[in-house]
Design an enzyme around this catalytic site. Structure first.
Site, short mmCIF file in Angstrom:
data_model
loop_
_atom_site.label_atom_id
_atom_site.label_comp_id
_atom_site.label_asym_id
_atom_site.label_seq_id
_atom_site.Cartn_x
_atom_site.Cartn_y
_atom_site.Cartn_z
N SER A 64 19.61 43.25 -20.41
CA SER A 64 19.15 41.85 -20.46
C SER A 64 19.00 41.28 -19.07
CB SER A 64 20.15 41.01 -21.26
OG SER A 64 19.89 39.63 -21.14
N TYR B 24 28.20 37.88 -23.04
CA TYR B 24 27.03 38.64 -23.46
C TYR B 24 26.46 39.42 -22.28
CZ TYR B 24 22.16 39.63 -24.59
OH TYR B 24 20.95 40.25 -24.76
#
Length: 371
Positions: free
Chosen positions: A142, A167
């Site tokens: 990501s 995350y």
């Protein structure tokens, strides 16, 4: 090629599976169909791929009614016994891991979900690739890993050691775990740092979905950092084209890699990292304006402070993916938003007049969407 795609009830996984099938690959899809967002949308994606939800049972392989070379299994990647059995039965040529607990904001209140799905599940996948000699593991990272980094555009050659959400930390951990397995067991691994993917069948917790839904329901949209944000918005069709190109070219060791001045994007081991985005950054307020134009209706805006765990700007340096893989994103933000809203109106049975007035059904999933 026989490819395992995890997360095929999810947004990117659904699109990638169909792309690979339509070019002739054999695909096995995997998903645990969790309830992070409304499962009806996940089941609808599966149905659109020919998987009958009535036939679903945990651990059972279901053939598609539409694609001859597509099979799906409902399975949790933390279930190591079933994962090993799956790999033994199919002997995959390549694996693309898109299954994960997604979302920056959700990680603030549900951290354990990220450890279970993104670390434990990923470890099981690495072990399966090792013991069954998969030829290439491609996995989703990501843009969030860049965290406090401010040097734009973001480059995989830059440090990504200061994440601002769990995350992001879990995705950075995936990259480190993959490198260890590439080094120890010579498994080719390629990580893709995604930049704000959007388009038809998208996730309900993402900005475009949330904004569209709120505007149509005459509710305010929350705009963080008072609107002073930029994102490298990337259309789904461009993303899946890039993923497929990467799947076809397993990572190799870089003979010029220097441990004295190590480039984090590659290694002497068969390990690569790429940014995958549009390569252009767009002002959030410009993005919202395009939504308003398509809907023919102004948004009611609620300006808010910056939210914990979020970053102000993202912008991908995609030069490596372009030069090495021929990746060339083609979809403008205007065209991409139009495609999404056309899908949204069709999927939920909503007709919008030129004044922005709804003339048909309301969105049926309102109770399940994050605020």
């Amino acid at each position: 090629m026989k490819v395992l795609v995890t997360g095929t009830a999810g947004f990117i996984g659904y699109h990638l599976a169909k792309y690979l099938l339509e070019r002739g690959d054999e695909v096995v899809g995997l998903d645990n169909i969790n309830n992070y967002y409304d499962v009806n949308l996940k089941y609808a994606r599966l149905e659109d791929s020919g998987i009958d939800r009535k036939e679903l049972a945990y651990g059972k392989v279901i053939p598609s009614r539409i694609y001859e070379k597509y099979q799906f299994i409902k399975l949790d990647m933390n279930d190591f016994v079933h994962m090993q059995k799956l790999f033994s039965n199919f002997r995959f040529d390549a694996v693309c891991n898109l299954a994960a607990q997604a979302g920056v904001r959700y990680s603030l209140t549900n951290p354990k979900a990220y450890l279970d799905a993104n670390l434990s599940g990923f470890l099981n996948l690495l072990e399966c690739c090792r013991t069954h000699e998969s030829q290439h593991l491609v996995y989703a990272s990501s843009s969030s890993v860049y965290g406090l980094h401010k040097n734009m555009p973001f480059s995989t050659a830059h440090s990504a050691d200061h994440p601002v959400s769990l995350y992001a930390a879990s995705k950075k951990s995936n990259e480190l775990m993959a490198h260890a397995y590439s080094h120890l067991f010579h498994i080719p691994t390629t990580g893709l740092r995604f930049f704000t993917v959007y388009g038809p069948w998208g996730r309900p917790d993402m900005a475009l979905f949330l904004f569209t839904k709120a505007i149509l329901e005459d509710r305010e949209i929350d705009i963080y950092n008072n609107g002073f944000m930029r994102r490298d918005f990337t259309y789904i069709a461009d993303i899946v084209d890039g993923i497929a190109r990467v799947i076809d070219r397993p990572a190799t060791g870089d003979e010029l890699w220097d441990a004295n001045i190590p480039n984090p994007a590659c290694s002497a081991a068969p390990y690569k990292l790429y940014n995958i985005g549009r390569g252009k950054s767009v002002e959030l307020m410009e993005f919202i304006t395009e939504i308003e134009i398509k809907l023919g209706k102004k948004a009611r805006k609620n300006y808010m402070a910056m939210q914990s765990g979020d970053v102000v700007d993202t912008w991908a340096d995609i030069s490596a993916l372009k030069s090495l893989m021929g990746y060339e994103p083609k979809t403008s933000v205007c065209d991409g938003i139009n495609q999404f809203i056309n899908w949204y109106q069709d999927f939920y049975g909503i007709n919008v007049s030129r004044t922005g007035k709804k003339t048909n059904a309301e969105v049926p999933l309102s109770a399940s969407f994050p605020a």
